[in-house]
Motif scaffolding. Sequence first.
Motif, PDB file in Angstrom:
ATOM      1  N   ILE A 110       0.828  -1.198   0.000  1.00  0.00           N
ATOM      2  CA  ILE A 110       0.000   0.000   0.000  1.00  0.00           C
ATOM      3  C   ILE A 110       0.867   1.255   0.000  1.00  0.00           C
ATOM      4  CG2 ILE A 110      -1.602   1.382   1.380  1.00  0.00           C
ATOM      5  CD1 ILE A 110      -2.879  -1.246   2.311  1.00  0.00           C
ATOM      6  N   LYS A 111       1.887   1.252   0.836  1.00  0.00           N
ATOM      7  CA  LYS A 111       2.750   2.422   0.959  1.00  0.00           C
ATOM      8  C   LYS A 111       3.515   2.687  -0.333  1.00  0.00           C
ATOM      9  CE  LYS A 111       1.313   3.435   4.734  1.00  0.00           C
ATOM     10  NZ  LYS A 111       0.499   4.635   4.886  1.00  0.00           N
ATOM     11  N   GLU A 112       3.974   1.594  -0.961  1.00  0.00           N
ATOM     12  CA  GLU A 112       4.727   1.780  -2.203  1.00  0.00           C
ATOM     13  C   GLU A 112       3.819   2.309  -3.311  1.00  0.00           C
ATOM     14  OE1 GLU A 112       6.638  -1.984  -2.390  1.00  0.00           O
ATOM     15  OE2 GLU A 112       8.470  -1.223  -1.458  1.00  0.00           O
ATOM     16  N   LYS A 113       2.590   1.826  -3.283  1.00  0.00           N
ATOM     17  CA  LYS A 113       1.626   2.302  -4.264  1.00  0.00           C
ATOM     18  C   LYS A 113       1.335   3.788  -4.030  1.00  0.00           C
ATOM     19  CE  LYS A 113      -2.710   0.694  -5.316  1.00  0.00           C
ATOM     20  NZ  LYS A 113      -3.746  -0.313  -5.005  1.00  0.00           N
ATOM     21  N   GLN A 114       1.198   4.137  -2.765  1.00  0.00           N
ATOM     22  CA  GLN A 114       0.937   5.534  -2.420  1.00  0.00           C
ATOM     23  C   GLN A 114       2.071   6.429  -2.908  1.00  0.00           C
ATOM     24  OE1 GLN A 114       0.368   6.160   1.761  1.00  0.00           O
ATOM     25  NE2 GLN A 114      -1.847   5.920   1.600  1.00  0.00           N
ATOM     26  N   PRO A 169       7.135  20.784  -5.602  1.00  0.00           N
ATOM     27  CA  PRO A 169       8.248  20.024  -5.039  1.00  0.00           C
ATOM     28  C   PRO A 169       8.225  19.958  -3.508  1.00  0.00           C
ATOM     29  CG  PRO A 169       9.045  21.699  -6.568  1.00  0.00           C
ATOM     30  CD  PRO A 169       7.591  21.921  -6.403  1.00  0.00           C
ATOM     31  N   ARG A 170       7.759  21.063  -2.912  1.00  0.00           N
ATOM     32  CA  ARG A 170       7.711  21.077  -1.446  1.00  0.00           C
ATOM     33  C   ARG A 170       6.729  20.057  -0.909  1.00  0.00           C
ATOM     34  NH1 ARG A 170       8.328  25.795   2.548  1.00  0.00           N
ATOM     35  NH2 ARG A 170       6.367  24.981   3.319  1.00  0.00           N
ATOM     36  N   GLN A 171       5.557  20.060  -1.518  1.00  0.00           N
ATOM     37  CA  GLN A 171       4.527  19.123  -1.106  1.00  0.00           C
ATOM     38  C   GLN A 171       5.011  17.685  -1.285  1.00  0.00           C
ATOM     39  OE1 GLN A 171       1.024  20.293  -3.103  1.00  0.00           O
ATOM     40  NE2 GLN A 171      -0.319  19.690  -1.439  1.00  0.00           N
ATOM     41  N   MET A 172       5.660  17.477  -2.423  1.00  0.00           N
ATOM     42  CA  MET A 172       6.143  16.140  -2.727  1.00  0.00           C
ATOM     43  C   MET A 172       7.206  15.697  -1.743  1.00  0.00           C
ATOM     44  SD  MET A 172       6.693  15.369  -6.651  1.00  0.00           S
ATOM     45  CE  MET A 172       5.314  15.431  -7.718  1.00  0.00           C
ATOM     46  N   LYS A 173       8.120  16.616  -1.456  1.00  0.00           N
ATOM     47  CA  LYS A 173       9.218  16.263  -0.569  1.00  0.00           C
ATOM     48  C   LYS A 173       8.698  15.874   0.806  1.00  0.00           C
ATOM     49  CE  LYS A 173      13.248  18.460   0.789  1.00  0.00           C
ATOM     50  NZ  LYS A 173      14.006  19.718   0.794  1.00  0.00           N
ATOM     51  N   ASN A 174       7.735  16.660   1.284  1.00  0.00           N
ATOM     52  CA  ASN A 174       7.136  16.371   2.579  1.00  0.00           C
ATOM     53  C   ASN A 174       6.519  14.989   2.627  1.00  0.00           C
ATOM     54  OD1 ASN A 174       7.541  18.348   4.387  1.00  0.00           O
ATOM     55  ND2 ASN A 174       5.812  19.608   3.697  1.00  0.00           N
ATOM     56  N   GLN A 175       5.666  14.738   1.648  1.00  0.00           N
ATOM     57  CA  GLN A 175       4.968  13.457   1.599  1.00  0.00           C
ATOM     58  C   GLN A 175       5.939  12.307   1.461  1.00  0.00           C
ATOM     59  OE1 GLN A 175       2.408  14.069  -1.716  1.00  0.00           O
ATOM     60  NE2 GLN A 175       0.685  14.772  -0.470  1.00  0.00           N
ATOM     61  N   GLN A 176       6.908  12.494   0.564  1.00  0.00           N
ATOM     62  CA  GLN A 176       7.838  11.414   0.271  1.00  0.00           C
ATOM     63  C   GLN A 176       8.706  11.087   1.473  1.00  0.00           C
ATOM     64  OE1 GLN A 176       7.939   9.763  -2.749  1.00  0.00           O
ATOM     65  NE2 GLN A 176       6.207  10.938  -3.408  1.00  0.00           N
ATOM     66  N   ALA A 177       9.132  12.119   2.179  1.00  0.00           N
ATOM     67  CA  ALA A 177       9.998  11.880   3.334  1.00  0.00           C
ATOM     68  C   ALA A 177       9.265  11.026   4.357  1.00  0.00           C
ATOM     69  CB  ALA A 177      10.423  13.204   3.953  1.00  0.00           C
ATOM     70  N   LYS A 178       8.008  11.376   4.602  1.00  0.00           N
ATOM     71  CA  LYS A 178       7.210  10.612   5.562  1.00  0.00           C
ATOM     72  C   LYS A 178       7.054   9.169   5.101  1.00  0.00           C
ATOM     73  CE  LYS A 178       4.142  14.004   6.923  1.00  0.00           C
ATOM     74  NZ  LYS A 178       2.816  14.483   6.615  1.00  0.00           N
ATOM     75  N   MET A 182       8.503   5.592   6.703  1.00  0.00           N
ATOM     76  CA  MET A 182       7.543   4.535   7.026  1.00  0.00           C
ATOM     77  C   MET A 182       7.949   3.224   6.363  1.00  0.00           C
ATOM     78  SD  MET A 182       4.378   3.958   8.114  1.00  0.00           S
ATOM     79  CE  MET A 182       3.452   2.459   7.948  1.00  0.00           C
ATOM     80  N   ILE A 183       8.310   3.313   5.085  1.00  0.00           N
ATOM     81  CA  ILE A 183       8.676   2.108   4.345  1.00  0.00           C
ATOM     82  C   ILE A 183       9.914   1.453   4.965  1.00  0.00           C
ATOM     83  CG2 ILE A 183       9.581   1.309   2.113  1.00  0.00           C
ATOM     84  CD1 ILE A 183       7.581   3.290   0.806  1.00  0.00           C
ATOM     85  N   THR A 184      10.889   2.279   5.332  1.00  0.00           N
ATOM     86  CA  THR A 184      12.097   1.731   5.960  1.00  0.00           C
ATOM     87  C   THR A 184      11.759   1.007   7.254  1.00  0.00           C
ATOM     88  OG1 THR A 184      13.086   3.791   5.228  1.00  0.00           O
ATOM     89  CG2 THR A 184      14.485   2.327   6.507  1.00  0.00           C
TER      90      THR A 184
ATOM     91  N   GLU B  69       3.235   4.360  12.222  1.00  0.00           N
ATOM     92  CA  GLU B  69       2.749   5.487  11.427  1.00  0.00           C
ATOM     93  C   GLU B  69       2.470   6.699  12.299  1.00  0.00           C
ATOM     94  OE1 GLU B  69      -0.033   4.896   7.738  1.00  0.00           O
ATOM     95  OE2 GLU B  69      -0.403   3.380   9.260  1.00  0.00           O
ATOM     96  N   LYS B  70       2.058   6.418  13.535  1.00  0.00           N
ATOM     97  CA  LYS B  70       1.619   7.512  14.392  1.00  0.00           C
ATOM     98  C   LYS B  70       2.695   7.932  15.370  1.00  0.00           C
ATOM     99  CE  LYS B  70      -2.528   4.887  14.101  1.00  0.00           C
ATOM    100  NZ  LYS B  70      -3.062   3.711  14.766  1.00  0.00           N
ATOM    101  N   GLN B  71       3.703   7.091  15.535  1.00  0.00           N
ATOM    102  CA  GLN B  71       4.711   7.295  16.566  1.00  0.00           C
ATOM    103  C   GLN B  71       5.253   8.710  16.614  1.00  0.00           C
ATOM    104  OE1 GLN B  71       7.766   4.364  16.262  1.00  0.00           O
ATOM    105  NE2 GLN B  71       6.978   3.375  18.084  1.00  0.00           N
ATOM    106  N   LYS B  72       5.617   9.191  15.447  1.00  0.00           N
ATOM    107  CA  LYS B  72       6.230  10.514  15.362  1.00  0.00           C
ATOM    108  C   LYS B  72       5.388  11.557  16.081  1.00  0.00           C
ATOM    109  CE  LYS B  72      10.004  10.099  13.966  1.00  0.00           C
ATOM    110  NZ  LYS B  72      10.136   8.771  13.621  1.00  0.00           N
ATOM    111  N   ARG B  73       4.082  11.452  15.883  1.00  0.00           N
ATOM    112  CA  ARG B  73       3.182  12.420  16.461  1.00  0.00           C
ATOM    113  C   ARG B  73       3.192  12.354  17.978  1.00  0.00           C
ATOM    114  NH1 ARG B  73      -1.938  11.042  13.895  1.00  0.00           N
ATOM    115  NH2 ARG B  73      -2.596  10.092  15.823  1.00  0.00           N
ATOM    116  N   PHE B  74       3.244  11.132  18.484  1.00  0.00           N
ATOM    117  CA  PHE B  74       3.155  10.963  19.924  1.00  0.00           C
ATOM    118  C   PHE B  74       4.465  11.309  20.621  1.00  0.00           C
ATOM    119  CE2 PHE B  74      -0.501   8.253  18.914  1.00  0.00           C
ATOM    120  CZ  PHE B  74      -1.398   8.835  19.784  1.00  0.00           C
ATOM    121  N   GLN B  75       5.559  10.996  19.967  1.00  0.00           N
ATOM    122  CA  GLN B  75       6.852  11.210  20.605  1.00  0.00           C
ATOM    123  C   GLN B  75       7.057  12.657  21.010  1.00  0.00           C
ATOM    124  OE1 GLN B  75       9.648   9.618  17.874  1.00  0.00           O
ATOM    125  NE2 GLN B  75       9.725   7.632  18.884  1.00  0.00           N
ATOM    126  N   LYS B  76       6.477  13.541  20.202  1.00  0.00           N
ATOM    127  CA  LYS B  76       6.722  14.951  20.461  1.00  0.00           C
ATOM    128  C   LYS B  76       6.037  15.436  21.731  1.00  0.00           C
ATOM    129  CE  LYS B  76       8.204  16.353  16.009  1.00  0.00           C
ATOM    130  NZ  LYS B  76       7.576  15.722  14.838  1.00  0.00           N
TER     131      LYS B  76
END
Lengths: 196, 157
Positions: A110-114, A169-178, A182-184, B69-76
């Motif tokens: 799911i995450k990779e698809k997202q 790019p900003r929006q993308m960077k934010n989303q992608q970083a999160k 998560m994937i890692t 998924e939620k951890q980050k939010r709670f840690q703060k």
Amino acid sequence: MDTSNFSELWKGQKAEQPAAADLLIKINKFKKRNRLRIVLTNLTLIITSVLMILIWYFYQPELVTTKIGIVLVILAMGIFVYSLNQSLGALKDTNAASSNQEYLKNLLTIKEKQHYMQTTMLNLYFILLSLGIALYMIEPVSQMSFVWAVFAYGMTALWLLFNWFYIRPRQMKNQQAKLNEMITTVENIQSQLKQD
Amino acid sequence: MKFEDIYQEYWQKIFRLCMGYVNDYALAQDLAQETFIIVWQQLPNFRNEANISTWVFRIASNNCLRQIEKQKRFQKVEMPQQLMEENTESIEPKIQFLYKCISELNEIDRIIISLELENIKQSEIATIVGLSEANIRVKIHRIKEKLTQKFKENGHK
């Protein structure tokens, strides 16, 4: 320490149990909130589309470019709301009761698809929106004096470029970083499940 | 099976699983509640041929895993030190230490040992987690050794 004592200790931890009725109230609130969110996002799309159609109806554009422009903008809105609904839908667990192993596998998919969807959809949204606006403007601008026409297109182009090169790019960077993080983490937990 | 019955029977068990996972009373309460919301949502999909205990524990442990998924939010939002001490004071130190040790294990081990201490059969744990029974046995053995070691080091006998 005798390991059977661990179990006794473990069960020594007691917790307050909220009344079942309270939990049901919470469940209902949760349901309502979810429904509201879906209604709101879809309402945005419907209102925008209706507005565009009203313009079409009352304004009676003569050029085909105006009509194409309207269709493209509506399409962009549609794509935006669709991907928004998708990411909301992904939160709903269809495989909540599968084994941890399968659950993580599914979560990762799911995450990779997202990851893919976010990039593609956001690009598509911006392209359609820009194109739609540019086409739509041809008709009203053609009735302006040259200076005003240049000014109108210039401002719009500036705004679109700002969106494309700064907001997107900003929006993308934010989303992608999160997502990447998560994937890692999921991959890391999955590695714990390797049979040893 | 009625939701209320499941809720009565499993609340404490699910809470302990969540508590072992996060070692934070308030967060564990939230996680346990979330679990039962999912249980309630999914109950129509529950097929009677499956074991209800396996089913509930799968939902709970998956929800814990999702916690990332939620951890980050709670840690703060860290609780003030004073409040934390008050909260944990009443619990017996040994119990507290056990939960602390468990929450420091890696994620899958936390789930496995929590289920084991809840006296779930190892074959059932294997189905919940999705590993072979032999594998679960080995893991439980190692985790228990680790816990015993930590208790020794800490002077708890």
